[in-house]
Scaffold this active site. Structure first.
Site, PDB file in Angstrom:
ATOM      1  N   ASP A 161      44.182   0.162 -31.161  1.00  0.00           N
ATOM      2  CA  ASP A 161      45.252   0.486 -32.110  1.00  0.00           C
ATOM      3  C   ASP A 161      45.609   1.968 -32.058  1.00  0.00           C
ATOM      4  OD1 ASP A 161      46.222  -1.824 -33.388  1.00  0.00           O
ATOM      5  OD2 ASP A 161      44.305  -2.039 -34.406  1.00  0.00           O
TER       6      ASP A 161
ATOM      7  N   HIS B 212      45.143 -10.429 -27.610  1.00  0.00           N
ATOM      8  CA  HIS B 212      44.046 -11.296 -28.031  1.00  0.00           C
ATOM      9  C   HIS B 212      43.379 -11.977 -26.843  1.00  0.00           C
ATOM     10  CE1 HIS B 212      41.748 -14.142 -30.290  1.00  0.00           C
ATOM     11  NE2 HIS B 212      42.238 -15.084 -29.513  1.00  0.00           N
TER      12      HIS B 212
ATOM     13  N   CYS C  70      34.824   1.394 -30.372  1.00  0.00           N
ATOM     14  CA  CYS C  70      34.749  -0.054 -30.130  1.00  0.00           C
ATOM     15  C   CYS C  70      36.058  -0.589 -29.566  1.00  0.00           C
ATOM     16  CB  CYS C  70      34.346  -0.787 -31.397  1.00  0.00           C
ATOM     17  SG  CYS C  70      35.475  -0.501 -32.761  1.00  0.00           S
TER      18      CYS C  70
ATOM     19  N   GLU D 127      41.516   4.510 -36.246  1.00  0.00           N
ATOM     20  CA  GLU D 127      42.477   3.865 -35.343  1.00  0.00           C
ATOM     21  C   GLU D 127      43.916   4.150 -35.741  1.00  0.00           C
ATOM     22  OE1 GLU D 127      41.908  -0.416 -35.270  1.00  0.00           O
ATOM     23  OE2 GLU D 127      41.381  -0.490 -37.377  1.00  0.00           O
TER      24      GLU D 127
HETATM   25  C1  PEP Z   1      40.863  -1.351 -31.901  1.00  0.00           C
HETATM   26  O1  PEP Z   1      41.944  -1.316 -32.488  1.00  0.00           O
HETATM   27  O2  PEP Z   1      40.532  -0.546 -31.010  1.00  0.00           O
HETATM   28  C2  PEP Z   1      39.888  -2.414 -32.216  1.00  0.00           C
HETATM   29  C3  PEP Z   1      38.670  -2.408 -31.729  1.00  0.00           C
HETATM   30  O3  PEP Z   1      40.289  -3.403 -33.029  1.00  0.00           O
HETATM   31  P1  PEP Z   1      41.258  -4.626 -32.649  1.00  0.00           P
HETATM   32  O4  PEP Z   1      41.428  -4.649 -31.152  1.00  0.00           O
HETATM   33  O5  PEP Z   1      40.570  -5.837 -33.184  1.00  0.00           O
HETATM   34  O6  PEP Z   1      42.495  -4.250 -33.375  1.00  0.00           O
HETATM   35 MG    MG Z   2      42.242  -2.360 -34.358  1.00  0.00          MG
END
Ligand code: PEP
Ligand code: MG
Length: 569
Positions: free
Chosen positions: A449, A183, A496, A425
């Site tokens: 993920d 995070h 993303c 993911e």
């Molecule tokens: C990911 O898992 O790549 C993603 C963009 O989502 P998060 O990092 O919020 O899990």
């Molecule tokens: Mg994710």
């Protein structure tokens, strides 16, 4: 001067500032028995704690019924009498009396047949924690004393920690734990704050106020640096800044390769204010709006009106550019202060994201209605996270349809052609990509993920951080397969995850055919600048070569060699 070398850079740049140490507060109750003379004092301490907790809860209670219930429970006469009784007759100090009473209440609530009453156990735990903080005089905002810019040193930082921060005072972050997709790493990237993670033991070595240099370009942390080193770094920071400015000024140029192949550079955001920030970098849209921040920064589930106003503001700011709203992705490592998640052995494999939403249509509908209503004010796409099956996609879309029906019945406008796509993911979604592509309007690959699930490597565990690598041939092949499946069905594939902004990866990804790169906004200009120098044809060949490699090392050697070749040209 002391020096640490840290391999994991979450966000680039230099920070030169005093250290601000964030230690975790211990809330151990420190139980003890007391003498007769101490009883009055302990009773008074408990009464003061109740008054303080109720005072904190009062403004929250006005907005949210969970906190209203906490406010009542904290002042409950039976609770008070039980604690007072244990202080008086069992000679327990206030903390011990409180925790024993709370345990008794929790047991009682949990044994009740009525589900509503069973859920009150979680309220009791929350109230007991708040009373314990009040008794121990602990301030639950660890940044309250931060008045001037500093480099934050912490074990790790949770979403509720960063929600309390004033980013204008954060010159840099360095954490003992955490990986590049943790995070704090994502926040640091979004805010353009230099950040090193997974530094290992550090907290016992530093004190708040000590001068430091964080070199998140090369992975060094210097404590009490010599004057000459400080001067060197001031110059380096200045020239990095100038280079950044120069590249950002080229941000208005089209996103296309030397041979005219177009791509899109978008931003990942967590709020309307992130969008304001992102627009400075000439992004072409938002590829990921992480709506969980809206939930995490609140003390209650945001209402339809609250969400609608945030999404409407976001899409209006974008002024015609596309906004991809990801539905609630909570659970895993992301909790909510006001919602009790089940205790899970493997939270990342558990009750999270779209699983939770489909299990709680009451909550999910509020969000879907808010998104739909905002879609009347601009171009919005809906994106579901953590999908593993066609059924989940169909179920989510069916719920969306009922929300649309309700809005139509109420003559509330929304975009009738709103697109729904999924995050790819999970390995399940990759293997099912062709079938999912037939049902979805777009894909966005979530490599943060996807990497952890393909490799079975926890993205936040420092012990296995070396193994968490999106250049692993299995991950690259999963990405390539997903893009091909999308194109076979005439839909676009974006990305993303953090990989989409990784300077070593972007050429390869474009060569695989990726249509949209969504990343922390302050990476946007740089990635565009880098890809504009490339030929699509050459990148396609590079991708083909890379996909034949079967070790990370071979992949990296190929990319290194390619970089040298293009630099020599
Ligand atoms: C990911 O898992 O790549 C993603 C963009 O989502 P998060 O990092 O919020 O899990
Ligand atoms: Mg994710």
């Amino acid at each position: 001067m002391r020096t640490w070398q840290i391999k994991k850079t979450a966000s680039h740049g230099y920070a030169i500032a005093p250290v601000y140490v964030v230690r975790e507060q211990s809330v151990a109750p420190d139980n003890r028995t007391i003498t007769d003379d101490e009883k009055e004092g302990e009773l008074q301490r408990f009464q003061d704690a109740v008054a303080k907790a109720r005072e904190e809860l009062l403004p929250l209670a006005a907005k949210n019924e969970i906190f209203a219930a906490h406010h009542t429970l904290a002042g409950d006469i039976a609770l008070y009498e039980s604690v007072a009784g244990k202080i008086q007759s069992e000679h327990l100090n206030a903390e011990a009396a409180l925790m024993q009473t709370s345990d008794e209440y929790v047991l009682l609530f949990e044994s009740m047949a009525d589900e509503y009453m069973r859920e009150r156990a979680a309220d009791m735990r929350d109230v007991a924690k708040r009373l314990l903080y009040a008794l121990k005089g602990i301030d639950d905002n660890p940044f309250a004393a931060m008045r001037s810019p500093g480099i934050i040193v912490a074990r790790d930082l949770t979403p509720s920690d960063t929600a309390k921060m004033d980013f204008s005072l954060v010159a840099g972050f360095i954490t003992e734990e955490g990986g590049v997709t943790s995070h704090v790493s994502i926040i640091a990237k979004n805010e353009g704050i230099p950040c090193l993670v997974g530094a290992g033991p550090l907290l016992d070595e530093v004190r708040t106020g000590q001068m430091a240099v964080l070199d998140a370009e090369n992975g060094y942390f210097y404590l009490e640096p010599e004057a000459s080193l400080l001067e060197d770094y001031r110059k380096k920071a200045e020239s990095l800044w100038q280079e950044k400015e120069r590249i950002e000024q080229l941000g208005h140029l089209p996103s296309e390769t030397t041979d005219g192949h177009r791509f899109r550079i978008c931003a990942n955001v967590g709020s309307p204010s992130d969008i304001r920030h992102a627009l400075r970098y000439q992004i072409e849209g938002v590829g990921l709006f992480r709506t969980e921040f809206l939930y995490m920064e609140n003390d209650h589930f945001p209402t339809e009106e609250e969400q609608f106003s945030a999404y409407k503001e976001a899409v209006s700011l974008l002024d015609g550019k596309e906004l991809t709203i990801r539905t609630l992705d909570i659970g895993g490592d992301k909790g909510l202060d006001y919602f009790t998640f089940p205790k899970e052995e493997n939270p990342f494999l558990g009750y999270r994201a779209v699983r939770l939403c489909l299990d709680r249509p009451d909550l999910f509908r509020v969000q879907l209605r808010a998104i739909l209503r905002a879609s009347a004010f601009g171009s919005i796409r809906i994106m579901y996270p953590m999908m593993i099956s066609i059924e989940e996609l169909l179920e989510a879309n069916a719920l969306l349809e009922t929300c649309k029906d309700e809005l139509r019945a109420g003559q509330i406008p929304f975009d009738e052609h709103i697109q729904t796509g999924i995050m790819v993911e999970t390995p399940a979604a990759v293997l099912l990509a062709d079938d999912l592509a037939a049902q979805a309007d777009f894909f966005s690959i979530g490599t943060n993920d996807l990497t952890q699930y393909v490799l079975a490597v926890d993205r936040g565990n420092p012990k296995v951080a070396e193994k968490y690598n999106s250049f692993h041939p299995s991950v690259l092949r999963a990405i390539a397969h997903t893009i091909k499946a999308a194109h076979r069905h005439g839909i676009e594939a974006g990305m993303c995850g953090e990989f989409a902004g990784d300077e070593k990866a972007v050429g390869l990804l474009l060569g695989m055919g990726l249509d949209e790169f969504s990343m922390s906004a302050n990476r946007a200009a740089y990635v565009k600048y880098q890809l504009r120098k490339e030929s699509f044809e050459a990148l396609q060949q590079l991708a083909q070569e890379a996909l034949k490699k079967n070790t990370v090392r071979q992949v990296m050697e190929l990319l290194e060699a390619d970089k040298h070749n293009s630099e020599e040209l």
